[in-house]
Design an enzyme around this catalytic site. Structure first.
Site, short mmCIF file in Angstrom:
data_model
loop_
_atom_site.label_atom_id
_atom_site.label_comp_id
_atom_site.label_asym_id
_atom_site.label_seq_id
_atom_site.Cartn_x
_atom_site.Cartn_y
_atom_site.Cartn_z
N TYR A 73 0.83 -1.56 -0.12
CA TYR A 73 -0.29 0.12 0.01
C TYR A 73 0.93 1.61 -0.48
CZ TYR A 73 -3.70 3.34 0.66
OH TYR A 73 -4.42 4.51 0.29
N PHE A 125 -7.02 22.12 -25.07
CA PHE A 125 -7.67 20.65 -24.76
C PHE A 125 -8.26 20.48 -23.84
CE2 PHE A 125 -7.05 17.13 -23.56
CZ PHE A 125 -7.41 15.81 -24.70
N THR A 126 -8.84 19.39 -23.92
CA THR A 126 -10.53 18.90 -23.49
C THR A 126 -10.62 19.14 -22.26
OG1 THR A 126 -10.88 16.99 -24.36
CG2 THR A 126 -11.48 18.63 -25.42
N ASP A 217 2.06 20.47 -20.76
CA ASP A 217 1.66 19.51 -20.92
C ASP A 217 2.27 18.38 -21.37
OD1 ASP A 217 0.19 17.18 -21.84
OD2 ASP A 217 -2.09 18.31 -21.79
N LYS A 260 0.52 7.96 -23.05
CA LYS A 260 0.79 8.18 -24.72
C LYS A 260 2.47 8.19 -24.56
CE LYS A 260 -2.76 10.63 -24.27
NZ LYS A 260 -3.89 11.22 -22.56
N ARG A 384 -13.01 16.05 -33.80
CA ARG A 384 -12.04 16.59 -33.03
C ARG A 384 -11.92 18.34 -33.62
NH1 ARG A 384 -9.51 14.78 -27.95
NH2 ARG A 384 -11.76 15.19 -27.58
N PHE A 450 -17.82 14.97 -25.74
CA PHE A 450 -17.87 14.07 -26.83
C PHE A 450 -17.83 12.59 -27.00
CE2 PHE A 450 -13.64 13.80 -25.60
CZ PHE A 450 -13.72 15.28 -25.65
N1 PM9 Z 1 -5.73 12.42 -24.69
C1 PM9 Z 1 -6.52 12.18 -26.40
O1 PM9 Z 1 -7.48 10.49 -27.28
C2 PM9 Z 1 -7.63 10.80 -24.41
C3 PM9 Z 1 -8.35 11.49 -23.62
S1 PM9 Z 1 -9.69 12.86 -24.94
C4 PM9 Z 1 -10.93 11.81 -25.44
O2 PM9 Z 1 -6.08 12.03 -27.46
C5 PM9 Z 1 -3.45 16.00 -23.79
C6 PM9 Z 1 -2.42 16.85 -24.99
C7 PM9 Z 1 -4.23 14.67 -23.87
C8 PM9 Z 1 -4.79 14.24 -23.29
C9 PM9 Z 1 -5.90 12.82 -23.63
C10 PM9 Z 1 -5.00 14.02 -22.03
C11 PM9 Z 1 -5.34 13.90 -20.62
C12 PM9 Z 1 -3.83 15.52 -21.11
N2 PM9 Z 1 -3.35 16.07 -22.26
O3 PM9 Z 1 -6.61 11.12 -21.00
O4 PM9 Z 1 -6.99 11.87 -19.03
O5 PM9 Z 1 -4.05 14.25 -24.96
O6 PM9 Z 1 -4.90 10.51 -19.68
O7 PM9 Z 1 -4.88 12.55 -20.56
C13 PM9 Z 1 -6.21 11.81 -25.12
P1 PM9 Z 1 -5.99 11.62 -19.70
#
Ligand code: PM9
Length: 460
Positions: A73, A125-126, A217, A260, A384, A450
């Site tokens: 843990y 970014f979303t 980011d 990623k 997008r 979305f």
């Molecule tokens: N990006 C993508 O598919 C997954 C979620 S939106 C469909 O591109 C950036 C530049 C990203 C991103 C996620 C996140 C969030 C932050 N910054 O999905 O929470 O491209 O791990 O990261 C997606 P998490």
């Protein structure tokens, strides 16, 4: 013999068989999914280009790492391995693990974003903007204008921050209202476009002059490093690792979605140099994620991430990845299909407005095109455009200049033959583009619409 493309710098040890529904089955599947590719079942998909997020193939070494997960843990040895790896590669003093990128965005925004503050960034970014807004902040786009023009292929660092825009914001609202600037490397929604080292240096200098923090980011930072090596004078002989190290020397910290460029299926972190920020982040990570030594990840996930991040520094790995994306872009471009140029690091983006000029943006051309591509070939892509952009604080739709469909390439998953199949399908849809109908809302969720929104075709 001239090579058409670089052969894979890996061999395949484990395979996952694919199935394909017939056209009738795909028509039914997209209807069931409310014309939203996020809502299609994975087993109804032939080639999945929805996202490169968490869809990567791990190496044998990463799988071996999974087996040495220390699931204590507190104080897992895999946590210390991850911490050391990030400290060495990025040069930050402190690390707070999170379950994925938005977990890190949540912590950062809760600590630094207050009502009445402004957060400049090189395109929204979303999830990042959602966290900023939920904490009362206002996102301000300070990317160069050309990033909003899909066919401007003469700009090789289309993700750059426009320093004049950044400076104008500082003058307008005052530096004390800007808790940090968020710099995406690369810029996802601009088409995976990189930021130059010179720009990162200049952004840092301007921000420091005004006492403003620089937070990256870092989600696709390895792709950005590759573009710097490939395109920026003075970096051609530097290793990816050296470039990464210099890039991060221009930041005070970063959020990272490990899904990623850490080549894993889950994980993320917030990193920083600032002691006070670290203490605050540690005190709230326990509320939202877990102990500061796991933050929502299992020990095995942290081990796989530490190994994956180091693998990502390998030049042949990243060269093959970026070139694979470029190959798909070239196939489409040669056939006259409108795409965002230059092709970026993680995906080829179709310019849906140019593809479907008979549809207005309110008829959701990118959403409709993603649905049509799925019906044509079982290839899953992602909208997008206006749907992803959402609404402003007054409830009005954002109308982004870029109305795009993203063909996102997972890391180490698909071969060039798969990409040929994808290109064939897109070209086929392009030939019949006049027949694609617009969509209208059936259900519109209040945030990040979305992901779960539902649509139906407009009958004309
Ligand atoms: N990006 C993508 O598919 C997954 C979620 S939106 C469909 O591109 C950036 C530049 C990203 C991103 C996620 C996140 C969030 C932050 N910054 O999905 O929470 O491209 O791990 O990261 C997606 P998490």
């Amino acid at each position: 013999m001239k090579k058409k493309y670089m052969a894979e710098p890996f061999k395949i040890k484990s395979v996952e068989p694919l199935q394909m529904l017939d056209r009738k089955g795909r028509e039914q599947a997209i209807e069931n999914a409310g014309y939203n590719t996020f809502l299609i079942k994975s087993e109804e998909v032939y080639i999945d280009l929805l996202t490169d997020s968490g869809t990567n193939a791990m190496s044998d070494k990463q799988w071996a790492g999974i087996m040495v997960g220390d699931e204590a843990y507190a104080g897992s040895r895999n946590w210390y391995h991850l911490e050391e790896t990030v400290q060495e590669l990025f040069g930050f003093k402190h690390l707070v693990p999170t379950h994925q990128g938005r977990g890190a965005e949540n912590l950062l925004s809760r600590i630094l974003v207050k009502p009445g503050t402004y957060i400049p960034g090189n395109m929204y970014f979303t999830t990042t903007r959602a966290h900023q807004e939920m904490n009362g902040g206002t996102f301000v786009d300070v990317i160069i204008d050309e990033a909003h023009e899909p066919d401007r292929d003469d700009i090789i660092f289309k993700g750059n921050v426009d320093l004049n825009k950044f400076e104008a914001l500082i003058k307008k609202v005052g530096a004390d209202k800007i808790p940090y600037i968020c710099v995406g490397v690369t810029v996802n929604l601009a088409g995976g476009q990189p930021v130059s080292m010179a720009n990162l240096r200049e952004v840092n200098a301007l921000a420091k002059n005004h006492g403003i923090r620089v937070m990256f980011d870092a989600t696709r930072c390895v792709e950005n490093a590759f573009f710097i090596k490939d395109r920026e004078k003075g970096y051609e002989n530097k290793s990816i690792k050296e470039i990464i190290h210099e890039m991060f020397s221009y930041a005070d910290g970063c959020t990272m979605s490990g899904k990623k460029d850490c080549i894993v299926n889950i994980g993320g972190f917030l990193a920083m140099n600032d002691e006070e920020l670290f203490q605050k982040a540690k005190s709230i990570v326990v509320v939202f994620e877990g102990m500061p030594s796991y933050g929502g990840m299992a020990g095995r996930d942290m081990e796989a991430m530490a190994i994956g991040l180091r693998e990502a520094m390998d030049y042949n790995y990243i060269k093959h990845r970026v070139e694979q994306v470029a190959y798909l872009g070239e196939q489409l471009s040669e056939a006259g299909v409108p795409i965002v140029k230059p092709v970026g690091g993680h995906a080829v983006f179709l310019d849906a407005q140019a593809f479907l000029p008979h549809l207005t943006q309110d008829e959701f051309p990118a959403q409709a095109l993603a649905a049509e591509i799925y019906v044509d070939s079982g290839v899953r892509t992602m909208e997008r455009g206006i749907v992803s952009a959402g609404r402003d604080k007054e409830g009005k739709n954002h109308y982004p200049k870029l109305e795009l469909v993203r063909l996102t390439i997972p890391r180490r998953v698909y071969t060039y033959a798969h990409l040929d199949y994808v290109a064939e399908s897109i070209i086929n849809v392009y030939k019949q583009r006049d027949t694609v109908k617009g969509l209208k809302w059936v259900y519109e969720p209040p945030v990040l619409r979305f992901f779960t929104g539902r649509f139906e075709p407009i009958k004309k």
